[in-house]
Design a protein around this motif. Structure first.
Motif, PDB file in Angstrom:
ATOM      1  N   TYR A 276      37.873  38.581  38.150  1.00 28.41           N
ATOM      2  CA  TYR A 276      37.088  37.418  38.564  1.00 28.41           C
ATOM      3  C   TYR A 276      37.654  36.101  38.041  1.00 28.41           C
ATOM      4  N   THR A 277      38.331  36.134  36.889  1.00 28.56           N
ATOM      5  CA  THR A 277      38.791  34.869  36.315  1.00 28.56           C
ATOM      6  C   THR A 277      40.260  34.586  36.587  1.00 28.56           C
ATOM      7  N   MET A 278      41.101  35.615  36.544  1.00 27.17           N
ATOM      8  CA  MET A 278      42.542  35.379  36.701  1.00 27.17           C
ATOM      9  C   MET A 278      43.073  35.952  37.997  1.00 27.17           C
ATOM     10  N   GLY A 279      42.192  36.650  38.739  1.00 27.40           N
ATOM     11  CA  GLY A 279      42.652  37.262  39.981  1.00 27.40           C
ATOM     12  C   GLY A 279      43.401  38.554  39.739  1.00 27.40           C
ATOM     13  N   GLY A 280      43.409  39.025  38.517  1.00 26.49           N
ATOM     14  CA  GLY A 280      44.084  40.283  38.197  1.00 26.49           C
ATOM     15  C   GLY A 280      43.589  40.735  36.851  1.00 26.49           C
ATOM     16  N   SER A 281      44.110  41.837  36.367  1.00 33.02           N
ATOM     17  CA  SER A 281      43.596  42.320  35.106  1.00 33.02           C
ATOM     18  C   SER A 281      44.705  42.708  34.156  1.00 33.02           C
ATOM     19  N   PHE A 282      44.256  43.075  32.961  1.00 32.59           N
ATOM     20  CA  PHE A 282      45.136  43.263  31.831  1.00 32.59           C
ATOM     21  C   PHE A 282      45.880  44.590  31.863  1.00 32.59           C
ATOM     22  N   TRP A 283      46.876  44.682  30.990  1.00 29.50           N
ATOM     23  CA  TRP A 283      47.558  45.926  30.683  1.00 29.50           C
ATOM     24  C   TRP A 283      48.025  46.667  31.917  1.00 29.50           C
ATOM     25  N   GLU A 284      47.566  47.917  32.029  1.00 31.50           N
ATOM     26  CA  GLU A 284      48.125  48.709  33.115  1.00 31.50           C
ATOM     27  C   GLU A 284      47.743  48.146  34.476  1.00 31.50           C
TER      28      GLU A 284
ATOM     29  N   ILE B  79      37.263  26.174  44.547  1.00 32.94           N
ATOM     30  CA  ILE B  79      37.160  26.364  46.002  1.00 32.94           C
ATOM     31  C   ILE B  79      38.171  27.408  46.478  1.00 32.94           C
ATOM     32  N   ARG B  80      39.368  27.314  45.929  1.00 28.85           N
ATOM     33  CA  ARG B  80      40.435  28.166  46.449  1.00 28.85           C
ATOM     34  C   ARG B  80      40.363  29.612  45.949  1.00 28.85           C
ATOM     35  N   TYR B  81      39.961  29.781  44.668  1.00 29.80           N
ATOM     36  CA  TYR B  81      40.099  31.115  44.082  1.00 29.80           C
ATOM     37  C   TYR B  81      38.791  31.804  43.709  1.00 29.80           C
ATOM     38  N   THR B  82      37.639  31.124  43.815  1.00 33.58           N
ATOM     39  CA  THR B  82      36.395  31.751  43.354  1.00 33.58           C
ATOM     40  C   THR B  82      35.329  31.687  44.449  1.00 33.58           C
ATOM     41  N   ASN B  83      34.177  32.284  44.140  1.00 29.80           N
ATOM     42  CA  ASN B  83      33.086  32.257  45.119  1.00 29.80           C
ATOM     43  C   ASN B  83      32.160  31.058  44.898  1.00 29.80           C
ATOM     44  N   ALA B  84      32.606  30.047  44.151  1.00 30.59           N
ATOM     45  CA  ALA B  84      31.758  28.877  43.862  1.00 30.59           C
ATOM     46  C   ALA B  84      31.190  28.212  45.122  1.00 30.59           C
ATOM     47  N   PRO B  85      31.926  28.149  46.264  1.00 31.06           N
ATOM     48  CA  PRO B  85      31.327  27.486  47.436  1.00 31.06           C
ATOM     49  C   PRO B  85      30.459  28.400  48.305  1.00 31.06           C
ATOM     50  N   PHE B  86      30.380  29.693  48.008  1.00 31.29           N
ATOM     51  CA  PHE B  86      29.604  30.609  48.860  1.00 31.29           C
ATOM     52  C   PHE B  86      28.132  30.194  48.865  1.00 31.29           C
ATOM     53  N   LEU B  87      27.484  30.349  50.025  1.00 32.88           N
ATOM     54  CA  LEU B  87      26.068  29.999  50.147  1.00 32.88           C
ATOM     55  C   LEU B  87      25.199  31.193  49.748  1.00 32.88           C
ATOM     56  N   VAL B  88      24.164  30.911  48.935  1.00 31.29           N
ATOM     57  CA  VAL B  88      23.277  31.960  48.428  1.00 31.29           C
ATOM     58  C   VAL B  88      21.864  31.695  48.938  1.00 31.29           C
ATOM     59  N   ASN B  89      21.211  32.735  49.430  1.00 30.02           N
ATOM     60  CA  ASN B  89      19.827  32.622  49.903  1.00 30.02           C
ATOM     61  C   ASN B  89      18.909  32.353  48.707  1.00 30.02           C
ATOM     62  N   CYS B  90      18.167  31.230  48.751  1.00 30.60           N
ATOM     63  CA  CYS B  90      17.312  30.855  47.618  1.00 30.60           C
ATOM     64  C   CYS B  90      15.826  30.958  47.954  1.00 30.60           C
TER      65      CYS B  90
END
Ligand code: SF4
Length: 357
Positions: free
Chosen positions: A158-166, A254-265
């Motif tokens: 979620y933060t770097m677009g990939g994960s650690f180690w293996e 905007i480019r790499y996260t879901n920050a602009p996604f619309l959420v039903n409130c």
């Protein structure tokens, strides 16, 4: 008098066979050469050709030999013979152990299999134990990874677009600031040690957040001796400070996260809390060009972070709006969390400032 010394063999061979494999004493999977004599493990060394550890072997990895030779290693199933906690056990054969297990499990399987809660340690076959639990009929199963590397992997994705180690690697060559949260040094992590060495060699800054200052924390440029269990609150306060100061990389969000996604409130809606999606299931954003929802990855779509969308009596807000409403709340101000975290407001602001550089 002769000064000649008798010839000494300072590296006598310890083995007649070397097998190349990976260490399983933690999740890093360092490459190892296992030296065997007469088919028995004699010695473990790091494999210099392996990309994960380049020959480095930690003490825990060296001790892997004990997983084969330790006198305490279980060789047969143990049956408790005394009161619980007395430590009295006897070895039994597998047939008897399986009969006992069936006598416990069969009635449950036939009546209420979900009453079985099934937990395994760091075994080498978590996919099989999960499969077994599903076949038994219980959703109540977990394994070591869910409390350890799986969370790390999810956070990395979620933060770097990939994960650690293996699963991937931090960008050791370009990282300017490396923050470590609550790393357990018993998890010896040769790739982290080698990576930290590379960061220090080129002067990158390391901030370690951990109640104790040992291991990686001892070599960090800054150590934050946080109160145990408050890392999340500390991070939310950093977010509060960064948002308040406007030190947010909006283009990145905007480019790499879901920050602009619309959420039903709409709390009365069955879709409350879920992303607004189109008929194909794609999450929607508010397109600044048209003022209407559009797929987040649609061609030419310019996602709006700051405005929601109201339609058919239902309000949708962007993830970023919800984050701002939540984390700009004064309860996340450094002064409000400092005492619980054991980190002064000035220090929280200072670290937020380091992140914002
Ligand atoms: S870091 Fe140590 S324990 Fe972990 S896989 Fe590598 S050698 Fe084994």
């Amino acid at each position: 008098m002769s000064l000649d010394q008798p010839p000494l063999d300072t590296s006598p061979p310890v083995a007649d066979e070397v097998r190349k494999t990976t260490c399983y004493m933690c999740a890093c999977r360092c490459g190892i050469n296992v030296h065997l004599r007469d088919g028995k493990v004699k010695y473990i060394e790091g494999n210099r050709d392996h990309p994960v550890n380049r020959g480095v072997l930690c003490a825990k990895g060296s001790a892997g030999i004990m997983s084969v030779h330790a006198p305490s290693r279980l060789r047969k199933p143990l049956k408790r013979t005394g009161p619980r906690g007395s430590g009295q056990f006897e070895e039994i054969e597998w047939d008897e152990a399986l009969e006992i297990a069936v006598s416990w499990l069969k009635p449950l399987h036939e009546t209420a299999p979900e009453k079985l809660a099934f937990f395994t340690g760091r075994d080498q076959s978590q996919s099989f134990t999960g499969w077994w639990a599903q076949a038994f009929g219980t959703p109540n199963y977990a394994a070591h990874g869910g409390f350890c590397s799986v969370n790390m992997a999810a956070a990395g994705i979620y933060t770097m677009g990939g994960s650690f180690w293996e699963f991937g690697q931090p960008d050791w060559e370009r990282t300017k600031l490396f923050m470590l949260f609550g790393v357990a040094e018993d998890h010896d992590s040769n790739p982290i040690k080698m990576g930290i060495g590379r960061l220090k060699a080129r002067g990158a800054k390391i901030i370690a957040v951990n109640p104790i200052r040992s291991g990686y924390n001892a070599v960090a440029d800054e150590w934050v001796g946080i109160t145990p269990g408050t890392d999340g609150l500390f991070i939310l306060s950093l977010i509060h400070v960064l948002m308040k100061a406007g030190k947010i990389d909006l283009d990145y969000l905007i480019r790499y996260t879901n920050a602009p996604f619309l959420v039903n409130c709409d709390e009365a809606s069955p879709e409350w809390g879920l992303f607004l999606r189109d008929e194909t299931g794609a999450p929607l954003v508010l397109d600044r060009a048209t003022g209407k929802p559009a797929p987040h990855d649609g061609a030419g779509v310019k996602p709006d972070l700051a405005n929601g969308w109201r339609h058919g009596g239902t309000t949708h807000k962007t993830v970023f709006q919800l984050m701002a409403e939540t984390y700009l709340d004064p309860r996340y101000a450094p002064e409000a969390v400092a005492e619980r975290c054991g980190v002064s407001p000035e220090r929280i602001r200072h670290i937020a400032g380091e992140l914002a550089l």
